[in-house]
Write an enzyme that holds these catalytic residues in place. Structure first.
Site, PDB file in Angstrom:
ATOM      1  CG  ASP A  59      -1.671   1.244   1.445  1.00  0.00           C
ATOM      2  OD1 ASP A  59      -1.624   2.164   0.501  1.00  0.00           O
ATOM      3  OD2 ASP A  59      -2.644   1.197   2.583  1.00  0.00           O
ATOM      4  CG  ASN A 101      -5.637   5.495  -2.921  1.00  0.00           C
ATOM      5  OD1 ASN A 101      -5.097   4.425  -2.195  1.00  0.00           O
ATOM      6  ND2 ASN A 101      -5.365   5.425  -4.017  1.00  0.00           N
ATOM      7  CB  SER A 126      -6.427  11.887 -17.000  1.00  0.00           C
ATOM      8  OG  SER A 126      -7.757  12.095 -17.426  1.00  0.00           O
ATOM      9  CE1 TYR A 151      -8.173   9.351 -12.230  1.00  0.00           C
ATOM     10  CE2 TYR A 151      -9.860  10.605 -13.657  1.00  0.00           C
ATOM     11  CZ  TYR A 151      -8.943   9.544 -13.282  1.00  0.00           C
ATOM     12  OH  TYR A 151      -8.146   9.464 -14.309  1.00  0.00           O
ATOM     13  CE  LYS A 155      -4.811   9.891 -12.741  1.00  0.00           C
ATOM     14  NZ  LYS A 155      -3.720   8.904 -12.499  1.00  0.00           N
ATOM     15  NE  ARG A 233     -15.282  12.395 -23.072  1.00  0.00           N
ATOM     16  CZ  ARG A 233     -16.311  13.516 -23.302  1.00  0.00           C
ATOM     17  NH1 ARG A 233     -16.369  13.965 -24.314  1.00  0.00           N
ATOM     18  NH2 ARG A 233     -17.110  13.704 -22.273  1.00  0.00           N
TER      19      ARG A 233
END
Ligand code: UD1
Length: 344
Positions: A59, A101, A126, A151, A155, A233
């Site tokens: 982890d 995280n 991303s 999220y 990044k 996309r």
């Protein structure tokens, strides 16, 4: 053989990249906590390449454990950092968990490798860092925007940290790869995307619907300013994406980089709508997908596709696989997985 640490190497993009690395004669060490992946991936990689990667269940949020793990592989020459949580909707519900995280593991990884003198780093970023751009195709020079989701923001923040860090440590070389929409699976059908629970993303939702796991696909909005009203996309085959990591690594290895932090778009440069994807799926699978148009999903932008010249010029990389091939491989993987869960 050059040793390379791949965090999150049991995940979707990490595992496809591990295969390409092994096939290019790198020795792969995977660090993964298996929170969103399975140790079986190691067998699948071995089945495809004949080599089982070295594996450490770890982890990366845990600083001490990360230090111990890195200490065992201090002869590695680079790190590719995939390990992160990635569900957009989940991140809106649990922002702290996502920041903790994704950022703790990112920082611990960077600090540990830096301490040991492993000065090369590739980051899994991303296209979400572009937000809703005015000009398309989007180049790397475009300003980033605050992403809609926590999220996405992890990044963007990680890229900013990398920028600061490489400025103060010019002998540390980093490449950030901004993925557009990775789909598809390895041609063997032995490895592919395996989302936990209900998929957030379009492709696994489509293949699970066709496989009977989900009732129908909800298409989020057909009133966007696009040719058929559904968002556009830049879908890219995960194997093409994986190959770009090998090219980036070679650039670092050959010390070809011109700036301590380089950023590249990884896309095909082609935009497809949600309905294009469904049509392609119907064509390659010879079925008729059950879908329904519903309202827009929060945070979706109308159009996003990449300018790809920089990656071609500097990495010598270009996506090669077309939409039908991507979708066909996703579908073959889904069927093989459903029919044969224990053997692949
Ligand atoms: C999303 C994230 C991106 C992340 C990527 C990971 C945002 C804005 N986007 O991209 O940060 O890197 O996933 O793969 O945070 N769609 C449906 N029905 C569905 C699912 C999707 O119609 O059930 C549509 C969406 O509205 C969108 C397209 O399919 O137009 C692609 O969606 P998705 O696969 O989720 O990718 P992105 O939202 O582009």
């Amino acid at each position: 053989m050059k040793k390379i640490i791949v965090t999150g190497g049991c995940g979707y993009i990490g595992s496809h990249t591990a295969i390409e690395l092994i096939e290019n004669d790198f020795e792969v060490v995977i660090f993964d906590d298996l929170s969103n992946s399975s140790e079986k991936t190691l067998e699948r990689i071995e089945k495809i390449t004949g080599v089982r990667p070295i594996f450490e269940k770890i982890d990366l949020k845990d600083e001490r454990a990360t230090e111990f793990a890195f200490d065992r592989y201090k002869d590695a020459f680079a790190v590719i950092h995939f390990a992160a949580l990635k569900a957009v909707g989940d991140s809106i519900e649990k922002p702290l968990e996502y920041y903790q995280n994704n950022l703790y593991s990112f920082l611990n990884t960077l600090m540990c490798q830096h301490k040991l003198g492993i000065h090369k780093f590739i980051f899994s970023s991303s296209a979400t860092v572009y937000g809703n751009p005015d000009v398309l195709p989007i180049t790397e020079e475009n300003k980033t925007q605050r992403p809609f989701s926590p999220y996405g923001n992890t990044k963007k923040i990680a890229e900013e940290i990398l920028d600061d860090f490489t400025k103060s440590n010019p002998n540390f070389a980093a490449i950030s790869l901004r993925y557009f929409n990775p789909i598809g699976a390895h041609e063997s059908g032995n490895i592919g995307e395996l989302p936990n629970g209900t998929p957030n993303n379009l492709m696994p939702y489509i293949t699970q619907t066709a496989a009977g796991v989900r009732k129908k696909l909800m298409v989020f909005g057909n009133d966007y300013p696009t040719k058929d009203g559904t968002p556009i996309r830049d879908y890219i085959h995960v194997v093409d994406l994986a190959k770009a990591h090998v090219k980036a690594l070679e650039r670092l290895l050959n010390q070809d980089q011109e700036q301590p932090l380089e950023i590249y778009n990884l896309g095909t440069g082609n935009g497809f709508s949600v309905l294009d994807v469904i049509q392609s799926f119907d064509r390659v699978s010879n079925t008729k997908l059950n879908y329904e148009i519903t309202g827009r999903r929060d945070g979706d932008v109308p159009k996003l596709y990449a300018a790809t010249n920089l990656a071609l010029e500097k990495l010598g990389w270009k996506a090669e696989k077309g939409l039908d091939e991507m979708i066909d491989s996703s579908w073959r993987w889904e069927q093989k997985y459903r029919n044969n869960k224990n053997d692949i």
